[in-house]
Design a protein around this motif. Structure first.
Motif, mmCIF file in Angstrom:
data_model
loop_
_atom_site.group_PDB
_atom_site.id
_atom_site.type_symbol
_atom_site.label_atom_id
_atom_site.label_comp_id
_atom_site.label_asym_id
_atom_site.label_seq_id
_atom_site.Cartn_x
_atom_site.Cartn_y
_atom_site.Cartn_z
ATOM 1 N N GLU A 22 -24.556 54.298 101.894
ATOM 2 C CA GLU A 22 -25.920 53.861 101.555
ATOM 3 C C GLU A 22 -26.978 54.617 102.352
ATOM 4 O OE1 GLU A 22 -25.693 49.375 99.762
ATOM 5 O OE2 GLU A 22 -25.778 49.577 101.937
ATOM 6 N N ASP A 23 -26.589 55.263 103.443
ATOM 7 C CA ASP A 23 -27.527 56.117 104.177
ATOM 8 C C ASP A 23 -27.977 57.300 103.320
ATOM 9 O OD1 ASP A 23 -27.408 54.510 106.411
ATOM 10 O OD2 ASP A 23 -26.030 55.821 107.514
ATOM 11 N N TYR A 24 -27.236 57.599 102.252
ATOM 12 C CA TYR A 24 -27.530 58.756 101.398
ATOM 13 C C TYR A 24 -28.021 58.357 100.004
ATOM 14 C CZ TYR A 24 -25.156 60.884 105.232
ATOM 15 O OH TYR A 24 -24.803 61.255 106.507
ATOM 16 N N GLY A 25 -28.082 57.066 99.706
ATOM 17 C CA GLY A 25 -28.568 56.603 98.412
ATOM 18 C C GLY A 25 -27.859 55.331 97.968
ATOM 19 N N THR A 26 -28.150 54.919 96.741
ATOM 20 C CA THR A 26 -27.580 53.688 96.198
ATOM 21 C C THR A 26 -26.122 53.889 95.802
ATOM 22 O OG1 THR A 26 -29.743 53.069 95.326
ATOM 23 C CG2 THR A 26 -27.849 51.926 94.406
ATOM 24 N N VAL A 27 -25.267 53.013 96.303
ATOM 25 C CA VAL A 27 -23.844 53.055 95.996
ATOM 26 C C VAL A 27 -23.585 52.153 94.796
ATOM 27 C CG1 VAL A 27 -21.524 52.522 96.845
ATOM 28 C CG2 VAL A 27 -23.209 53.546 98.385
ATOM 29 N N LYS A 28 -23.005 52.723 93.734
ATOM 30 C CA LYS A 28 -22.694 51.947 92.534
ATOM 31 C C LYS A 28 -21.346 51.250 92.636
ATOM 32 C CE LYS A 28 -23.341 54.050 88.582
ATOM 33 N NZ LYS A 28 -23.484 55.098 87.534
ATOM 34 N N ARG A 29 -20.368 51.953 93.250
ATOM 35 C CA ARG A 29 -19.015 51.406 93.281
ATOM 36 C C ARG A 29 -18.207 52.036 94.399
ATOM 37 N NH1 ARG A 29 -14.348 51.958 88.802
ATOM 38 N NH2 ARG A 29 -14.806 54.144 89.117
ATOM 39 N N VAL A 30 -17.336 51.234 95.012
ATOM 40 C CA VAL A 30 -16.393 51.710 96.028
ATOM 41 C C VAL A 30 -15.001 51.235 95.600
ATOM 42 C CG1 VAL A 30 -15.659 51.550 98.442
ATOM 43 C CG2 VAL A 30 -18.095 51.573 97.886
#
Length: 95
Positions: A22-30
């Motif tokens: 999330e430091d690099y943008g929006t996370v959609k899925r892990v």
């Protein structure tokens, strides 16, 4: 695009990875694959972000980074190969 994270600590959780990426943008899925028989983590994960530029930035900054005592291997995930895996391709023969 999906990011592959290898050499991952077996203690890492989906929430841990989400926080880092999330430091690099929006996370959609892990996705943290586990062994079918033991239920243990397999030491790698996949992260999907909402923007390709953010994914590229995360790859550039996190590949080789030290995290949880491990040097991460971070790159673009390759598509799964058709018919690969253990035991080969077991499709029903057409007679």
């Amino acid at each position: 695009m999906t990011i592959y994270i290898g050499n991952l600590s077996y203690q890492a959780t989906e929430e841990d990875l989400k926080t880092v990426f999330e430091d690099y943008g929006t996370v959609k899925r892990v996705v943290l694959p586990t062994d079918r028989e033991t239920g243990r983590m397999r030491g790698f994960a996949f992260v999907e972000m909402s923007d390709d530029a953010n994914e590229d930035n995360a790859i550039t900054n996190l590949d080789g980074a030290e995290w949880m005592g491990r040097s991460l291997k971070v790159n673009k995930a390759r598509p799964r190969e058709e018919g690969g895996g253990r035991g080969g391709d077991f499709r029903k023969p057409s007679y």
